[in-house]
Every structure is written in C-alpha cells, then in structure tokens.
Design a protein around this motif. Sequence first.
Motif, PDB file in Angstrom:
ATOM      1  N   TYR A 197      21.101  32.460  34.070  1.00  0.00           N
ATOM      2  CA  TYR A 197      20.773  32.988  35.788  1.00  0.00           C
ATOM      3  C   TYR A 197      20.741  34.466  35.345  1.00  0.00           C
ATOM      4  N   HIS A 198      21.880  35.490  34.877  1.00  0.00           N
ATOM      5  CA  HIS A 198      21.732  36.424  34.189  1.00  0.00           C
ATOM      6  C   HIS A 198      20.530  37.380  33.841  1.00  0.00           C
ATOM      7  N   SER A 199      20.320  36.435  33.075  1.00  0.00           N
ATOM      8  CA  SER A 199      18.508  36.932  31.989  1.00  0.00           C
ATOM      9  C   SER A 199      17.195  36.672  33.495  1.00  0.00           C
ATOM     10  N   ALA A 200      17.683  35.804  33.763  1.00  0.00           N
ATOM     11  CA  ALA A 200      16.673  35.781  35.207  1.00  0.00           C
ATOM     12  C   ALA A 200      17.228  36.203  36.162  1.00  0.00           C
ATOM     13  N   VAL A 201      17.871  36.874  36.437  1.00  0.00           N
ATOM     14  CA  VAL A 201      18.367  38.022  37.579  1.00  0.00           C
ATOM     15  C   VAL A 201      17.539  39.361  37.190  1.00  0.00           C
ATOM     16  N   HIS A 202      18.358  39.430  35.875  1.00  0.00           N
ATOM     17  CA  HIS A 202      17.725  40.814  35.243  1.00  0.00           C
ATOM     18  C   HIS A 202      16.192  41.382  34.807  1.00  0.00           C
TER      19      HIS A 202
END
Length: 458
Positions: free
Chosen positions: A102-107
């Motif tokens: 999830y955090h990778s996608a947001v970044h």
Amino acid sequence: MPSQEPPRERLVVTGRAGWMGMGRGAGRPALGFWPTLAFLLCSFPAASSSCKILKCNSEFWSATAGSHAPAADDAPEFCAALRTYALCTRRTARTCRGDLAYHSAVHGIEDLMSQHNCSKDGPTSQPHLRTLPPPGDSQERSDSPEICHYEKSFHNRAAAPNYTHCGLFGDPHLRTFTDRFQTCKVQGAWPLIDNNYLNVQVTNTPVLPGSAATATSKLTIIFKNFQECVDQKVYQAEMDELPAAFADGSKNGGDKHGANSLKITEKVSGQHVEIQAKYIGTTIVVRQVGRYLTFAVRMPEEVVNAVEDRDSQGLYLCLRGCPLNQQIDFQAFRAGAPEGPGAPQPPAASPAPPAPDTFPYETAVAKCKEKLPVEDLYYQACVFDLLTTGDVNFTLAAYYALEDVKMLHSNKDKLHLYARTREPPGRAGAAPGPPPAPWPLLGTLLLLALLPALPGAA
C-alpha cells in the motif's frame, strides 16, 4: 529531446530496467513494472485481508492498459486515472496501514502525479467496461497458430509429452512434480514454480497465533510473454478474493493471434478457478477452501525443466521440495507414537505444536474418514490439520486436493501416496537455499531500489 512514448509505457520500460531477477523467460527480457510489483507484493503478507490494495492496482492497470493506454498528449486522461487510483488507496488506507504494498503504491502515485504535472483536484476516470462475447461463443480462433497449442504441435515429434503434477494445500502439504509428499512450515513468501514460461509464488501465514501451522493466504501467477501466442499476464488471488480474471481484467492472453491459448474459467464463484495455458500444455486449478487457498497444476516435463540455468535457479518448491529445516514430520506428531522402531527423529524435522480447541484424535479420524476413506497421505494430512488447527475446512482442502490429483495426474497408479518423503542430506530437496526470514528483507530492498527510479529514470 523528451521521449514521445506514452506515460504508462515509459513507466513500464523503467520497471523493466529495475528488475532482472526472475529470468529472461520466453519473450521479454524482464517482467515490466506491474508484474514486478505484483511479484513483490506477495513477498509482504497483507496486514489484513480487508486491505484491498490489489484491487486498486488492478483497476489502474485496466484503465491504462491495451487500447485504453493514453498517448503522450493525453496527460489529462492519464492524470484522471492517477486521481482515481489515489482515491482508491485513500478508501482502503485505514485497513492497509501496515501493508508495504500500500505504501509503495501511494509513493508511486505521488511521483507520477508530480512527473506529469497532475493536480490532486480534478476529474477522475470512469472504469472501462470490457465487451463480453455473445453467449455460446467459445472465443476459440480457428486460425490460431499451431505453436500456440502444445499438444497439436507434437505430431512433428517422436514421442508424446509426459505430464507431471504439483499441488499445495492445507497446513501446507506439498506434492512435488516427482511425487514426493511433504508437510512444511514455509511461512512467508516462497516460489512454487520458476521456469521460462511462468512463475508461481505463494505466501503462507500462521493459522493460529503462536502455532507453526501455516496455510496459503496469497497466490501470484505470472504467465510470461510468449511469441505470437500470449501477452504477459498476471493472476493474483488472496483470502476472500478469488478473481475470475487476470489482474488487468482480461480472461485470455491479450491481443495476440493466439490469445485464446491462455484462458481463465470460473468453475464455482469465489471458490474454484481453472486456468488453461494450451500453448505450454498446462492446466492450473486454484481453489479457496474455508479461508485459505489451494493450488494444483498439470504441466509437461519439458516445460517443468525449461530453465535458463538450472544450476543457479535456486529453490523452488514444486521441483525441489521444501528445505529440511522447513519440513514437519506429521507422522511423529501423534503424542506418544514413535515414527518407527528405533527410528531417531532428525533435528531438522519438527512436529507442529498442538493448537487450542482442536479436535480429539478419534474425532479427527472420523471426520477425515467421511471424505477420504483410503488411508493414504491425503487422509493423514487431513487428520494432522484437524489436530493442529481445529478448522474442519481443512478436511475439504485435503479432499479437493485429491480430486485435483485424479483430474490432473497422468499416472493413475500414483493417485494415492502412502510413504512420506524426507530427503536425506545432500539431495536436491535438502540443498541449501535462502531461509524464509530474508525474503521480506530481500523484497524490501528490491522495492526500495525500484521505486525511486520509476518516474525519474524515464
């Protein structure tokens, strides 16, 4: 001069440059950004099954793939797709706080929006609806090239293909391509299959806190681009989400001439999916039984052994089995029952501790007998799973695993197995390989190395 490639294509090219670890395969030299991200996602067990980041990824892929890919001068359309993607991630933010995917996608979204000067406020894109064939249309193309049908191409060869089977189910229990049967811990992400044509990765999570019992909670299958037959396709399933389509929303191999040599069929909604890859003579069955997934495959030996460099291929479970330090001796699990007269128990093979509120031995035997009257290793696996988890759904997992063997195994004399396999030191199954703990670390390092390069390297 700035590149004139479409925004998404530049992203894909950048992703290819960032990952070369899964082999050249049968076509493209690397997997591309989205399949790469899909592979990395399964290295990080989701913090919660309610985290729907995979759904957000699939929707963005569908909005920007194929005929919907925006051209270089279609920045508004691409920005609208990104805003939709961002909105989807915000909706699932609360349940994805601990999920690295999830955090990778947001970044990645933030970087892409900055690169293409997209404002955070503005229109979003509507989902693209795929045109379904009329009822009764088999979608088979009569002019599909012969190379896209593995069995038909064998009339020019001396011998018919030999097929093999691999299956993973329950706690989990593994049946390899060579009919070895093992019970393993293998917590975290592990490769099941890795050859020139496809990769299969599973993630196993603990069934109960503090127990060594694990089961498959996530599955990723990557079909590599192959000649004029199929485009690269990714299939992903996880607990309570068994899609009837590939990650891009399609149900076949794409826009190539032999696209229908790769097809996905939903047998039972949310419970049973079958994937036919005729161009490599392969059938894959994925099921959700209770909360967890099972996997079964029928594949020609020629495809199983199609690897660039067999010596450096590393560990993959369907071919080499589980490492000794990951194997569980479930025949010695029964309290007070030694494995055999004078047979010492190897230190690498350890029984799983019993879980609270599990079935008494007599009850577990009775329940397993109802579905599995033959006292083979599938029956024994069923008893073991009821004793270690207390989840009666594992009875059905063993039952369907045996049913899949009956459907997929080419040697009907080997449907039932009775002798558990433990590889002695020095054999392939005990070959030194990476322990499960470094896998998430490896995925983290790869992801951190990949993400900063995505927008900036274009």
